[in-house]
Motif scaffolding. Sequence first.
Motif, PDB file in Angstrom:
ATOM      1  N   LYS A  45     103.073  10.727  73.611  1.00  0.00           N
ATOM      2  CA  LYS A  45     101.775  10.326  73.068  1.00  0.00           C
ATOM      3  C   LYS A  45     101.591  10.959  71.689  1.00  0.00           C
ATOM      4  CE  LYS A  45      99.568   9.846  77.611  1.00  0.00           C
ATOM      5  NZ  LYS A  45      99.508   8.370  77.529  1.00  0.00           N
TER       6      LYS A  45
ATOM      7  N   ALA B 226      93.044   9.870  82.121  1.00  0.00           N
ATOM      8  CA  ALA B 226      92.564  11.174  82.584  1.00  0.00           C
ATOM      9  C   ALA B 226      93.719  12.172  82.600  1.00  0.00           C
ATOM     10  CB  ALA B 226      91.966  11.043  83.976  1.00  0.00           C
TER      11      ALA B 226
ATOM     12  N   SER C 251      91.840   1.329  74.215  1.00  0.00           N
ATOM     13  CA  SER C 251      91.356   1.609  75.569  1.00  0.00           C
ATOM     14  C   SER C 251      91.091   3.102  75.692  1.00  0.00           C
ATOM     15  CB  SER C 251      92.381   1.156  76.609  1.00  0.00           C
ATOM     16  OG  SER C 251      93.614   1.814  76.403  1.00  0.00           O
ATOM     17  N   PRO C 252      90.253   3.505  76.631  1.00  0.00           N
ATOM     18  CA  PRO C 252      89.988   4.933  76.816  1.00  0.00           C
ATOM     19  C   PRO C 252      91.280   5.682  77.171  1.00  0.00           C
ATOM     20  CG  PRO C 252      88.403   3.600  78.037  1.00  0.00           C
ATOM     21  CD  PRO C 252      89.477   2.678  77.565  1.00  0.00           C
ATOM     22  N   PRO C 253      91.431   6.929  76.712  1.00  0.00           N
ATOM     23  CA  PRO C 253      92.639   7.690  77.055  1.00  0.00           C
ATOM     24  C   PRO C 253      92.695   7.960  78.550  1.00  0.00           C
ATOM     25  CG  PRO C 253      91.002   9.107  76.030  1.00  0.00           C
ATOM     26  CD  PRO C 253      90.503   7.701  75.886  1.00  0.00           C
TER      27      PRO C 253
ATOM     28  N   ASN D 166      92.734  15.525  74.585  1.00  0.00           N
ATOM     29  CA  ASN D 166      92.799  14.741  73.362  1.00  0.00           C
ATOM     30  C   ASN D 166      93.859  13.661  73.536  1.00  0.00           C
ATOM     31  OD1 ASN D 166      92.754  13.768  70.714  1.00  0.00           O
ATOM     32  ND2 ASN D 166      94.088  15.388  69.954  1.00  0.00           N
ATOM     33  N   GLY D 167      93.407  12.405  73.650  1.00  0.00           N
ATOM     34  CA  GLY D 167      94.332  11.290  73.721  1.00  0.00           C
ATOM     35  C   GLY D 167      95.310  11.356  74.877  1.00  0.00           C
ATOM     36  N   GLY D 168      94.847  11.819  76.054  1.00  0.00           N
ATOM     37  CA  GLY D 168      95.723  11.900  77.211  1.00  0.00           C
ATOM     38  C   GLY D 168      96.591  13.141  77.246  1.00  0.00           C
TER      39      GLY D 168
ATOM     40  N   PRO E 196      89.448   2.828  66.184  1.00  0.00           N
ATOM     41  CA  PRO E 196      89.237   3.390  67.519  1.00  0.00           C
ATOM     42  C   PRO E 196      90.321   2.935  68.473  1.00  0.00           C
ATOM     43  CG  PRO E 196      87.661   1.635  67.064  1.00  0.00           C
ATOM     44  CD  PRO E 196      88.376   1.909  65.782  1.00  0.00           C
ATOM     45  N   PRO E 197      90.669   3.758  69.472  1.00  0.00           N
ATOM     46  CA  PRO E 197      91.703   3.353  70.432  1.00  0.00           C
ATOM     47  C   PRO E 197      91.308   2.093  71.173  1.00  0.00           C
ATOM     48  CG  PRO E 197      90.508   5.300  71.203  1.00  0.00           C
ATOM     49  CD  PRO E 197      90.081   5.064  69.793  1.00  0.00           C
TER      50      PRO E 197
END
Length: 314
Positions: free
Chosen positions: A82, A181, A177-179, A200-202, A174-175
């Motif tokens: 990532k 969990a 999709s949401p990162p 931060n970002g997965g 913006p990304p």
Amino acid sequence: MRKTISAFIGAGCCLLASTAIGQTFDWKIFSEPFIASARAQSVDWQKTDETLGRKAAVSDDVHRYGFARTDLSVTLDGVTIKPALALGGWVAFKPAHGGVMVMGDLVLLETEINPVMAKMIAGGLEITAVHNHLLRASPATFYMHVAGHGDPAKIAAAIRDGLAESRTPLTSSPPASPPPAIDLDTAQLDQIIGVKGQANGGVYQFGVKRTDPIKEAGVLLTPVGPMGVATGINFQPTGGGKAAITGDFVLTGEEVNPVITALRTHGIEVTALHSHMLDEEPRLFFMHFWANDDAIKLAKGLRAALDKTASAKG
């Protein structure tokens, strides 16, 4: 008790107060925050944001711009990396000496190094290091450290023009999709490492400060995280309680080999050892690492290595 106050005015001088019993107080520690604030307010940060195509993350008087290589798909030992794990380029602007001090770490492909370097030099920036952080990554990535001092608008333009010679995204978006969990026991990781991490970002990230002050060209590098002189530790979950880890330890010379031994003893690979700056005090070395194993086991190994350094807890 009578006090005698002596004022010394000039570049680099500070106000001293001496008591009759010989005690000396350095009033610079009180004046520096106000001076830094005034310098920061004099910079047209909106223009800098526009030139660099993104908003800065602001910490005290430092404006830090991220240049993650979201355009790349890099794998290492079967792990798709990532951007927040090892592909997060950045540039930090800190008001200093009538302009700004700039330090940065840019992520580049091999074919991008020379074109970017030529543009950076033409724009008046210094190249302070070029090296790897990882081993066996495909495609291979390299890291170019840059530095400069002067007019923030001109430096921002030089950075933009340099990065335009690469495929680094020059506008932030913006990304999609949401990162994901963080599928790890982050509370236990916090307890072992000794500081609070953040997602931060997965990726779960730690910044561990050193206990000694660090200067570059006479400027105190604070806050240490945004200026790139805190030990960075990143955990990317890889399933089943495992994580890929990488980052870099910030070390003085006498700490290097004890940390190497501690990491290797705990199954953590040392992938690079090098400098990032040219004139820092104290002289520092940056040690990069890699492993993919049980996250708690790896955290304990990292803690053992941190115990060999002058690192703060909490």
